[in-house]
Design an enzyme around this catalytic site. Sequence first.
Site, PDB file in Angstrom:
ATOM      1  N   GLY A  38      36.419  38.430  37.614  1.00  0.00           N
ATOM      2  CA  GLY A  38      37.447  38.193  36.665  1.00  0.00           C
ATOM      3  C   GLY A  38      37.855  36.742  36.453  1.00  0.00           C
ATOM      4  N   ASN A  39      38.910  36.834  35.381  1.00  0.00           N
ATOM      5  CA  ASN A  39      39.494  35.393  35.262  1.00  0.00           C
ATOM      6  C   ASN A  39      40.796  35.620  35.002  1.00  0.00           C
ATOM      7  OD1 ASN A  39      40.166  35.179  32.231  1.00  0.00           O
ATOM      8  ND2 ASN A  39      37.841  35.998  32.070  1.00  0.00           N
ATOM      9  N   TYR A  40      41.775  34.408  35.074  1.00  0.00           N
ATOM     10  CA  TYR A  40      43.275  34.184  35.171  1.00  0.00           C
ATOM     11  C   TYR A  40      43.833  34.573  33.874  1.00  0.00           C
ATOM     12  CZ  TYR A  40      42.342  32.916  40.023  1.00  0.00           C
ATOM     13  OH  TYR A  40      42.158  32.887  41.349  1.00  0.00           O
ATOM     14  N   SER A  41      42.984  34.884  32.704  1.00  0.00           N
ATOM     15  CA  SER A  41      43.734  34.903  31.428  1.00  0.00           C
ATOM     16  C   SER A  41      44.630  36.235  31.603  1.00  0.00           C
ATOM     17  CB  SER A  41      42.657  34.981  30.469  1.00  0.00           C
ATOM     18  OG  SER A  41      43.220  35.408  29.251  1.00  0.00           O
ATOM     19  N   ALA A 104      39.460  35.416  27.043  1.00  0.00           N
ATOM     20  CA  ALA A 104      38.598  34.436  28.064  1.00  0.00           C
ATOM     21  C   ALA A 104      37.316  35.481  28.520  1.00  0.00           C
ATOM     22  CB  ALA A 104      39.307  34.154  29.201  1.00  0.00           C
TER      23      ALA A 104
END
Lengths: 232, 232
Positions: A38-41, A104
């Site tokens: 995942g990503n932190y968006s 993102a």
Amino acid sequence: RIVAACRRSLAPQDYRELFVLVTAGGTREPLDPVRYIGNYSSGKMGYALAQAAWERGARVTLISASSLPPPSEVEMVRVETAEEMWNAVVKNFDKADVVLKAAAVADFRPASRSAQKIKKGDNHKLILELEPTVDILASLGRRKERQILVGFAAETEELLANARQKLEDKRLDLIVANDVTRPGAGFGSDTNICTLLFPDGRKEELPRLTKLEAAHRILDAVKTLPHFPGRE
Amino acid sequence: RIVAACRRSLAPQDYRELFVLVTAGGTREPLDPVRYIGNYSSGKMGYALAQAAWERGARVTLISASSLPPPSEVEMVRVETAEEMWNAVVKNFDKADVVLKAAAVADFRPASRSAQKIKKGDNHKLILELEPTVDILASLGRRKERQILVGFAAETEELLANARQKLEDKRLDLIVANDVTRPGAGFGSDTNICTLLFPDGRKEELPRLTKLEAAHRILDAVKTLPHFPGRE
């Protein structure tokens, strides 16, 4: 909801009758039924854009890879992976006037997805092969006709050079650059510090603003583009 | 908050003066400043356990890798990675009477973490090397003295065999097994379907319950263990 309705009744209706497509959040690419990349968006910037466009009279579809609850009065489609995001965006692209790609989206995903939970085994290292996902923004840039296409660049170094490159490579009409390492501009924050880059070389630096304020400034910038279709 | 206080005043105070340590949520292991490897654990089961133990009179410390807001009246420590989780657990372990390890802790993390955002480059595949993280549960199993150590097994196949193995390998006093692929038992759900396995071979199957109900049943099961330190 009442606050939102009040804000709308006071806002300029300069996006009235326009169809605005917004993407938000960070996609998740499953490794197995338990794990993902995942990503932190957080999705907050995209939600703010959806809210701002709605306040200004637009019909808004928000394609969200965030777990935040939907903003009032906005049609929302939930997606998880880059591929689901791509399918949802394509389905709505032809009718869109303005496309704000704040999500993102994963650049890479596991080349294979395990149907069962991967077990730890005997303390060995694990090698994970990642493959590129579809480049949604570049694909839309090639496909666009009248649509105004706005991209976002979250970078940690050489912010403006990377953002300018992305603007050109992907045939965007505007790019919103932000350095996610700056305090008050990072993921999950309620504020953002953006620089807007235009294809004609213009550059507009915004101060630290709430994400809703920044969203309105981005919509103001979209209005200055030569082929903005809205009517005052 | 008022509901919580009412529930507490009506609950049996069978955990009074006990120190209960609960872990919750899913850890995130960063790849770079933008991306991480995560898992689908929401933290709801751990939060329910913290709430239930508090209702029954325990002093509770909740170590959370979840983004959920803290439950009322419970001391919470936020962590992100498996390593931070380990440090927080060790710090609190010696004074704990009962340890409920509901968190889904990453088994693997990227062997190296990039200080800058990894750029996509020219459509090539990316190879990611993962290394094992510290096995918190096994380490606590070796270290424990009087503590009651409860583990959780979220599996997608051979649930009971995998859970029984984990109970033995890690010297647990109780393991809560749930098949995350069953409807009403998965990640993010408000309900759970658990099977409790005891070291003496006992097995207790719980029906589909809210996570708070399941938490109370787990605390009931802990009370049946021979070295439960509580006083009625």
